[in-house]
Design a protein around this motif. Structure first.
Motif, PDB file in Angstrom:
ATOM      1  N   LYS A   1       0.920  -1.288   0.016  1.00 47.78           N
ATOM      2  CA  LYS A   1       0.018  -0.038  -0.064  1.00 47.78           C
ATOM      3  C   LYS A   1       0.840   1.282  -0.194  1.00 47.78           C
ATOM      4  CE  LYS A   1      -3.779   2.258   2.579  1.00 47.78           C
ATOM      5  NZ  LYS A   1      -4.618   2.126   3.813  1.00 47.78           N
ATOM      6  N   ILE A   2       1.847   1.151   0.812  1.00 47.12           N
ATOM      7  CA  ILE A   2       2.973   2.543   0.953  1.00 47.12           C
ATOM      8  C   ILE A   2       3.653   2.578  -0.447  1.00 47.12           C
ATOM      9  CG2 ILE A   2       4.803   3.053   1.836  1.00 47.12           C
ATOM     10  CD1 ILE A   2       3.626   2.191   4.465  1.00 47.12           C
ATOM     11  N   LEU A   3       4.051   1.388  -1.071  1.00 45.15           N
ATOM     12  CA  LEU A   3       4.585   1.737  -2.258  1.00 45.15           C
ATOM     13  C   LEU A   3       3.814   2.058  -3.366  1.00 45.15           C
ATOM     14  CD1 LEU A   3       6.786  -1.653  -2.148  1.00 45.15           C
ATOM     15  CD2 LEU A   3       7.650   0.675  -1.959  1.00 45.15           C
ATOM     16  N   SER A   4       2.724   1.658  -3.351  1.00 41.81           N
ATOM     17  CA  SER A   4       1.577   2.370  -4.342  1.00 41.81           C
ATOM     18  C   SER A   4       1.411   3.722  -4.199  1.00 41.81           C
ATOM     19  CB  SER A   4       0.236   1.343  -4.050  1.00 41.81           C
ATOM     20  OG  SER A   4      -0.687   1.922  -4.947  1.00 41.81           O
ATOM     21  N   SER A   5       1.159   4.037  -3.080  1.00 43.60           N
ATOM     22  CA  SER A   5       1.234   5.562  -2.644  1.00 43.60           C
ATOM     23  C   SER A   5       2.360   6.544  -3.069  1.00 43.60           C
ATOM     24  CB  SER A   5       0.812   5.703  -1.111  1.00 43.60           C
ATOM     25  OG  SER A   5      -0.644   5.147  -0.728  1.00 43.60           O
ATOM     26  N   LEU A   6       3.652   5.950  -2.766  1.00 46.74           N
ATOM     27  CA  LEU A   6       4.833   6.531  -3.149  1.00 46.74           C
ATOM     28  C   LEU A   6       4.880   6.582  -4.633  1.00 46.74           C
ATOM     29  CD1 LEU A   6       7.357   4.845  -0.826  1.00 46.74           C
ATOM     30  CD2 LEU A   6       6.715   7.288  -0.572  1.00 46.74           C
ATOM     31  N   LYS A   7       4.388   5.658  -5.528  1.00 49.68           N
ATOM     32  CA  LYS A   7       4.534   5.628  -6.866  1.00 49.68           C
ATOM     33  C   LYS A   7       3.642   6.805  -7.400  1.00 49.68           C
ATOM     34  CE  LYS A   7       4.310   2.600 -10.847  1.00 49.68           C
ATOM     35  NZ  LYS A   7       4.294   1.039 -11.453  1.00 49.68           N
ATOM     36  N   LYS A   8       2.502   7.139  -6.694  1.00 52.43           N
ATOM     37  CA  LYS A   8       1.499   8.108  -7.344  1.00 52.43           C
ATOM     38  C   LYS A   8       2.122   9.491  -6.732  1.00 52.43           C
ATOM     39  CE  LYS A   8      -2.573   5.233  -6.580  1.00 52.43           C
ATOM     40  NZ  LYS A   8      -3.881   4.853  -5.693  1.00 52.43           N
ATOM     41  N   ALA A   9       2.696   9.424  -5.619  1.00 53.61           N
ATOM     42  CA  ALA A   9       3.291  10.731  -5.156  1.00 53.61           C
ATOM     43  C   ALA A   9       4.706  11.052  -5.743  1.00 53.61           C
ATOM     44  CB  ALA A   9       3.392  10.811  -3.548  1.00 53.61           C
ATOM     45  N   SER A  10       5.215  10.349  -6.587  1.00 52.70           N
ATOM     46  CA  SER A  10       6.368  10.317  -6.747  1.00 52.70           C
ATOM     47  C   SER A  10       6.830  11.653  -7.774  1.00 52.70           C
ATOM     48  CB  SER A  10       6.885   8.967  -7.863  1.00 52.70           C
ATOM     49  OG  SER A  10       8.197   9.381  -8.313  1.00 52.70           O
ATOM     50  N   ARG A  11       6.027  12.054  -8.621  1.00 59.66           N
ATOM     51  CA  ARG A  11       6.071  13.337  -9.210  1.00 59.66           C
ATOM     52  C   ARG A  11       6.145  14.412  -8.512  1.00 59.66           C
ATOM     53  NH1 ARG A  11       8.738  14.433 -13.281  1.00 59.66           N
ATOM     54  NH2 ARG A  11       8.583  16.077 -14.304  1.00 59.66           N
ATOM     55  N   ALA A  12       5.255  14.457  -7.281  1.00 58.43           N
ATOM     56  CA  ALA A  12       5.328  15.607  -6.565  1.00 58.43           C
ATOM     57  C   ALA A  12       6.686  15.563  -5.818  1.00 58.43           C
ATOM     58  CB  ALA A  12       4.257  15.650  -5.544  1.00 58.43           C
ATOM     59  N   LEU A  13       7.025  14.453  -5.254  1.00 56.58           N
ATOM     60  CA  LEU A  13       8.358  14.326  -4.698  1.00 56.58           C
ATOM     61  C   LEU A  13       9.755  14.936  -5.727  1.00 56.58           C
ATOM     62  CD1 LEU A  13       8.185  10.754  -2.912  1.00 56.58           C
ATOM     63  CD2 LEU A  13       7.734  13.080  -1.983  1.00 56.58           C
ATOM     64  N   GLN A  14       9.764  14.615  -6.753  1.00 57.45           N
ATOM     65  CA  GLN A  14      10.350  15.105  -7.945  1.00 57.45           C
ATOM     66  C   GLN A  14      10.477  16.626  -7.742  1.00 57.45           C
ATOM     67  OE1 GLN A  14       9.162  12.436 -10.909  1.00 57.45           O
ATOM     68  NE2 GLN A  14      11.345  11.700 -11.425  1.00 57.45           N
ATOM     69  N   ASN A  15       9.313  17.061  -8.021  1.00 52.69           N
ATOM     70  CA  ASN A  15       8.874  18.417  -8.283  1.00 52.69           C
ATOM     71  C   ASN A  15       9.496  19.379  -6.896  1.00 52.69           C
ATOM     72  OD1 ASN A  15       7.706  18.367 -10.590  1.00 52.69           O
ATOM     73  ND2 ASN A  15       5.460  18.184  -9.714  1.00 52.69           N
ATOM     74  N   TYR A  16       9.283  18.760  -5.840  1.00 53.18           N
ATOM     75  CA  TYR A  16      10.071  19.461  -4.518  1.00 53.18           C
ATOM     76  C   TYR A  16      11.531  19.601  -4.543  1.00 53.18           C
ATOM     77  CZ  TYR A  16      10.945  20.246   0.479  1.00 53.18           C
ATOM     78  OH  TYR A  16      11.298  20.694   1.525  1.00 53.18           O
ATOM     79  N   CYS A  17      12.004  18.111  -5.092  1.00 54.19           N
ATOM     80  CA  CYS A  17      13.618  18.235  -5.041  1.00 54.19           C
ATOM     81  C   CYS A  17      14.015  19.359  -6.090  1.00 54.19           C
ATOM     82  CB  CYS A  17      14.079  16.786  -5.329  1.00 54.19           C
ATOM     83  SG  CYS A  17      13.648  15.553  -3.978  1.00 54.19           S
ATOM     84  N   MET A  18      13.223  19.233  -7.264  1.00 52.05           N
ATOM     85  CA  MET A  18      13.807  20.377  -8.136  1.00 52.05           C
ATOM     86  C   MET A  18      13.744  21.893  -7.603  1.00 52.05           C
ATOM     87  SD  MET A  18      12.634  18.805 -12.071  1.00 52.05           S
ATOM     88  CE  MET A  18      10.911  18.404 -11.655  1.00 52.05           C
ATOM     89  N   SER A  19      12.515  22.123  -7.170  1.00 49.73           N
ATOM     90  CA  SER A  19      12.332  23.214  -6.639  1.00 49.73           C
ATOM     91  C   SER A  19      13.275  23.836  -5.560  1.00 49.73           C
ATOM     92  CB  SER A  19      10.966  23.657  -6.126  1.00 49.73           C
ATOM     93  OG  SER A  19      10.524  22.904  -4.781  1.00 49.73           O
ATOM     94  N   GLU A  20      13.471  22.794  -4.793  1.00 50.48           N
ATOM     95  CA  GLU A  20      14.544  23.308  -3.332  1.00 50.48           C
ATOM     96  C   GLU A  20      16.162  23.199  -4.091  1.00 50.48           C
ATOM     97  OE1 GLU A  20      14.187  23.625  -0.211  1.00 50.48           O
ATOM     98  OE2 GLU A  20      12.127  23.824  -0.782  1.00 50.48           O
ATOM     99  N   GLN A  21      16.604  22.643  -5.007  1.00 48.76           N
ATOM    100  CA  GLN A  21      17.833  22.379  -5.392  1.00 48.76           C
ATOM    101  C   GLN A  21      18.183  23.519  -6.643  1.00 48.76           C
ATOM    102  OE1 GLN A  21      20.864  21.327  -4.029  1.00 48.76           O
ATOM    103  NE2 GLN A  21      19.235  21.215  -2.309  1.00 48.76           N
ATOM    104  N   GLY A  22      16.864  23.683  -7.283  1.00 44.76           N
ATOM    105  CA  GLY A  22      17.182  24.650  -8.680  1.00 44.76           C
ATOM    106  C   GLY A  22      17.622  23.613  -9.883  1.00 44.76           C
ATOM    107  N   TRP A  23      17.315  22.271  -9.712  1.00 43.72           N
ATOM    108  CA  TRP A  23      17.554  21.408 -10.580  1.00 43.72           C
ATOM    109  C   TRP A  23      16.755  21.708 -11.901  1.00 43.72           C
ATOM    110  CZ3 TRP A  23      18.166  16.387  -7.275  1.00 43.72           C
ATOM    111  CH2 TRP A  23      19.339  16.580  -6.605  1.00 43.72           C
ATOM    112  N   TYR A  24      17.012  21.315 -12.894  1.00 43.57           N
ATOM    113  CA  TYR A  24      16.385  21.173 -14.277  1.00 43.57           C
ATOM    114  C   TYR A  24      15.644  19.971 -14.435  1.00 43.57           C
ATOM    115  CZ  TYR A  24      15.000  21.066 -19.170  1.00 43.57           C
ATOM    116  OH  TYR A  24      14.256  21.100 -20.294  1.00 43.57           O
ATOM    117  N   ARG A  25      16.081  19.000 -13.933  1.00 41.23           N
ATOM    118  CA  ARG A  25      15.420  17.413 -13.848  1.00 41.23           C
ATOM    119  C   ARG A  25      15.776  17.007 -12.621  1.00 41.23           C
ATOM    120  NH1 ARG A  25      17.682  13.291 -14.612  1.00 41.23           N
ATOM    121  NH2 ARG A  25      19.834  12.978 -15.175  1.00 41.23           N
TER     122      ARG A  25
END
Length: 120
Positions: free
Chosen positions: A64-88
């Motif tokens: 269940k947790i892995l399924s939820s993480l898969k759905k939230a993966s894009r939000a986590l990526q966006n957070y990391c990109m915005s915090e570090q100023g990464w392009y990808r």
């Protein structure tokens, strides 16, 4: 150690700090308290394997947790990109870490061998 390995290690270190912060910002209570044990980036840093502590989750809860993480993966990526100023940001692949269980199993085997050796 060449420059590409240094960049990879640096990315892993940054992600190991950022992913728990990103998880804490999510609305899902199951994901907020997850413990990130390790992050391994593949060559080229396109994929990152995020190892989570199993704690006391049973198999159903882990799925269940892995399924939820898969759905939230894009939000986590966006957070990391915005915090570090990464392009990808690397694509996250979440796994529960079973290396500790493996190590405990190996320790038990060595203890058994030692005990058998002392008895004979």
């Amino acid at each position: 150690m060449n420059p590409s390995e240094i960049k990879k290690l640096r990315t892993e270190s940054i992600l190991k700090e950022l992913i728990p912060e990103a998880l804490a910002n999510l609305d899902d209570e199951n994901l907020k308290n997850l413990c990130v044990v390790d992050v391994e980036c593949k060559k080229g840093r396109y994929d990152a394997f995020v190892y989570l502590d199993k704690m006391f989750f049973n198999v159903h809860e882990q799925e269940k947790i892995l399924s939820s993480l898969k759905k939230a993966s894009r939000a986590l990526q966006n957070y990391c990109m915005s915090e570090q100023g990464w392009y990808r940001c690397p694509n996250f692949h979440f796994k529960f870490d079973d290396r500790l269980e493996y190590q405990n199993h190996m320790d038990a085997l060595f203890e058994k061998i030692k005990k058998d050796k002392n008895e004979s």
